[in-house]
Design a protein around this motif. Structure first.
Motif, PDB file in Angstrom:
ATOM      1  N   PRO A 106      37.822  46.798 -63.505  1.00  9.73           N
ATOM      2  CA  PRO A 106      36.611  47.614 -63.667  1.00  9.73           C
ATOM      3  C   PRO A 106      36.175  48.153 -62.309  1.00  9.73           C
ATOM      4  O   PRO A 106      36.333  47.481 -61.283  1.00  9.73           O
ATOM      5  N   ALA A 107      35.612  49.357 -62.297  1.00 10.08           N
ATOM      6  CA  ALA A 107      35.280  49.982 -61.018  1.00 10.08           C
ATOM      7  C   ALA A 107      34.028  50.835 -61.150  1.00 10.08           C
ATOM      8  O   ALA A 107      33.658  51.272 -62.243  1.00 10.08           O
ATOM      9  N   VAL A 108      33.370  51.054 -60.019  1.00  8.91           N
ATOM     10  CA  VAL A 108      32.330  52.073 -59.924  1.00  8.91           C
ATOM     11  C   VAL A 108      32.850  53.155 -58.989  1.00  8.91           C
ATOM     12  O   VAL A 108      33.705  52.914 -58.134  1.00  8.91           O
ATOM     13  N   TYR A 109      32.344  54.360 -59.177  1.00  9.25           N
ATOM     14  CA  TYR A 109      32.815  55.530 -58.445  1.00  9.25           C
ATOM     15  C   TYR A 109      31.939  55.764 -57.218  1.00  9.25           C
ATOM     16  O   TYR A 109      30.708  55.705 -57.299  1.00  9.25           O
ATOM     17  N   VAL A 110      32.588  56.051 -56.086  1.00  9.42           N
ATOM     18  CA  VAL A 110      31.878  56.429 -54.862  1.00  9.42           C
ATOM     19  C   VAL A 110      32.136  57.913 -54.651  1.00  9.42           C
ATOM     20  O   VAL A 110      33.273  58.330 -54.420  1.00  9.42           O
ATOM     21  N   ILE A 111      31.092  58.713 -54.754  1.00 13.17           N
ATOM     22  CA  ILE A 111      31.244  60.163 -54.734  1.00 13.17           C
ATOM     23  C   ILE A 111      30.333  60.762 -53.671  1.00 13.17           C
ATOM     24  O   ILE A 111      29.200  60.313 -53.488  1.00 13.17           O
ATOM     25  N   GLY A 112      30.839  61.744 -52.943  1.00 20.92           N
ATOM     26  CA  GLY A 112      30.047  62.361 -51.884  1.00 20.92           C
ATOM     27  C   GLY A 112      30.731  63.595 -51.344  1.00 20.92           C
ATOM     28  O   GLY A 112      31.712  64.096 -51.912  1.00 20.92           O
ATOM     29  N   GLN A 113      30.228  64.066 -50.218  1.00 22.02           N
ATOM     30  CA  GLN A 113      30.813  65.259 -49.609  1.00 22.02           C
ATOM     31  C   GLN A 113      32.247  65.007 -49.175  1.00 22.02           C
ATOM     32  O   GLN A 113      33.070  65.920 -49.146  1.00 22.02           O
TER      33      GLN A 113
END
Length: 611
Positions: free
Chosen positions: A162-169
């Motif tokens: 299971p994972a969470v997403y790290v999103i950015g520029q």
């Protein structure tokens, strides 16, 4: 008199109400009357295949003796007592069973430390929970079915957590190109991982999300979030109006630990360079840098180690010697003296996993040496030039085109099968008809160059027919793509470059459409809930039809197509009846720009004027 009437009426109503209550039966749950679900037997043995189906496990309904809902969860374990059980899915109805894919079961078996290609006895059982309005009723005991067994042979695959997403520029705010924090404990509470913000990052702002969208957790900064640079810990805010996290901008790489229940983000370590040092490079701390694979967070580098280079082993190094990672820091690594890790001569891909700082791991792979980072093929890092440019059998290189490259006979990971952008400038690229086997693997790349490539987000992903799916994009990110068993055969790949989405062509419109004359397909998009296919803004300039997978029937095989049914005619706003092999759909004088919806169940096509 009037007052007396009111009093008498009220008394009569009270008597009737009491009588009604006396007659109403109060139903309560009695555990002794409950009937457990019964799980049906399955085949004695299975050999799992990557991307294939496994089985639908059917079961009878639980009976509580009262009217109430239930949730059914299917579990698997290699222990008969289910002491380490893994969930395979759940449903809230007993009428459809639970369908399990081979990858879902294989992932569970990898978690249970099963070996690839070695049969293992697996136990399955169903657990039923009485449901309240939105959650299980905790005071009611879970009812457990009988167990069924089967011998399962898993395939070799990396465990998916299971994972969470790290999103950015740093990833263009693209959910198809994010970094991840992983729940290695599989508690979906604690997530750890390393984020690479890039060597020349100018904007370190980022957020976390619970899925590849903004609807399942949108975790950023709020009024109570600390603005302290390089803060050891900050508390996030789950809201669409939350701000970007911008506390961490001193390093290229950061190791984070996210606690979901408290929305706490802990910064474990920041660093800028990961290398390998040993006799093979004179123990230089900056000579052999490692790159990160964004999809799994691991670092890698290929090294050809001769006998002299293997002497005295090796260590991993952070920041030019700021941190050394050897046998003393990596559990299970063989110490050959001084904390150096044992090494034999050979060609290796070195992998280092720093995602869980408390449990650093490494591996050496001879099989992956020189291959793309997903290890899935023998594709070279650079396109091969034709061996003999004058040989007419050698494909001619074309520039500025997307191409399909993979295990197809006409490609063999060395030649691109070029796609056509149609309409020109639309960003929609369509392949020629390709022959797919269930073992087919491929990617897309632009201009014959591996530096611009598209594929699966995760290894083992398969394309969907008519349903665009976000693609993995970029070198070291895109994974090999395959197809499911039901998609084997002649198919067409569609890539929406503007939105970075991949899918297989299903139903399409072909004919005198938008300046074309029966030469190209206009893909339709599938809505599985409505069971409809649609396309917008087509200029209907003459006759047209619908066809499946970009092909027409031949004398050897019948391919689905749809034309006018007997007695039907062109209409706008009214469903047009269609049939297999029907006549051309001719607008006559009603040429114009239309949106089209094909209703599969009713075999009708509805056109509405496009705005």
């Amino acid at each position: 008199m009037k007052k007396f009437f009111y009093i008498a009426s009220a008394a009569m109503i009270s008597i009737l109400a009491l009588a009604s209550c006396a007659e109403k039966e109060i139903v309560t749950y009695n555990p002794e009357n409950a009937v457990k679900p019964v799980l049906e037997a399955i085949a004695e043995s299975y050999v799992l295949e990557d991307g294939a189906a496994f089985e639908t496990l059917n079961f009878s309904a639980v009976e509580y003796g009262i009217a109430t809902a239930a949730r059914y969860t299917l579990y698997a374990d290699v222990n008969e007592d289910f002491s380490s059980k893994k969930s395979l899915g759940n449903v809230t109805t007993d009428t459809v069973g639970i369908t399990v894919t081979a990858n879902t079961l294989n992932n569970a078996l990898m978690s249970l430390n099963c070996k690839a290609d070695v049969p293992v006895t697996v136990y399955f059982r169903m657990e039923a929970e009485m449901m309240g309005e939105s959650a299980p009723v905790g005071s009611v005991e879970v009812l457990v079915s009988n167990a069924v067994t089967s011998s399962i042979t898993p395939f070799n695959a990396e465990k998916v957590y299971p994972a969470v997403y790290v999103i950015g520029q740093f990833c263009g705010w693209d959910h198809g190109n994010t970094a991840f924090l992983f729940s290695y404990a599989e508690d979906e509470e604690n997530y750890v991982g390393v984020v690479d913000f890039g060597a020349e990052c100018a904007d370190y702002g980022f957020k976390l999300t619970g899925a590849a969208n903004w609807d399942n957790g949108n975790w950023g900064t709020g009024d109570m979030t600390s603005a302290e640079p390089e803060a050891p810990s900050i508390t996030l805010w789950n809201d669409g109006g939350s701000g970007n996290i911008s506390n961490y901008s001193s390093h290229r790489y950061y190791n984070f630990h996210f606690v979901k229940s408290s929305l706490t983000l802990n910064m474990i370590k920041g660093f800028d360079l990961v290398t390998v040092a040993g006799a093979f490079n004179g123990w230089a701390t900056d000579a052999t840098p490692m790159e990160q694979i964004r999809s799994n967070g691991k670092f890698y580098v290929d090294i050809d180690v001769d006998e002299a280079g293997a002497a005295d082993g090796f260590k991993f190094v952070l920041d030019n010697g700021g941190t050394w990672l050897g046998a003393g820091e990596i559990e299970g690594a063989e110490d050959v003296g001084g904390g150096n890790i044992a090494l034999e001569p050979g060609q290796y891909r070195f992998y280092l996993d720093l995602n869980d700082w408390d449990n650093i791991t490494y591996s050496l792979s001879t099989a992956d040496y020189g291959k793309p980072v997903d290890g899935g093929s023998d594709t070279p890092d650079e396109p091969d030039e034709p061996e003999n440019p004058e040989d007419p059998d050698q494909p001619e290189l074309q520039e500025n085109l997307w191409g399909v490259i993979g295990t197809f006979a006409e490609s063999n990971w060395s030649a691109d099968i070029y796609m056509t952008e149609f309409p020109a400038g639309s960003g929609i690229w369509i392949s020629p008809v390709l022959e797919f086997a269930d073992t087919t693997q491929f990617k897309l790349r632009f201009n014959n160059d591996w530096n611009t490539q598209a594929g699966a987000v995760a290894a083992g992903d398969t394309l969907r027919t008519g349903i665009p799916t976000v693609a993995g994009f970029g070198n070291n990110v895109a994974q090999n793509v395959g197809v499911a068993k039901e998609q084997v055969g002649k198919r067409v790949v569609v890539y929406d470059a503007e939105n970075n989405q991949l899918y297989l062509l299903g139903w399409s419109v072909i004919g005198a459409i938008s300046g074309d004359s029966w030469g190209h397909d206009f893909p339709m998009i599938f809505d599985p809930e409505a069971n409809t296919w649609s396309v917008s803004g087509l200029s209907v300039e003459g006759a047209f039809k619908l066809r499946w997978a970009g092909q027409w029937s031949t004398s050897e095989v019948t391919i689905p197509d749809r034309g006018l049914a007997d007695g039907a005619s062109f209409a706008v706003g009214t469903p047009i009846s269609l049939k297999q092999g029907g006549g051309d759909i001719n607008p006559g004088e009603n040429v114009g720009t239309y949106n089209m919806v094909y209703d599969v169940a009713n075999e009708t096509l509805t056109l509405t004027a496009a705005e």
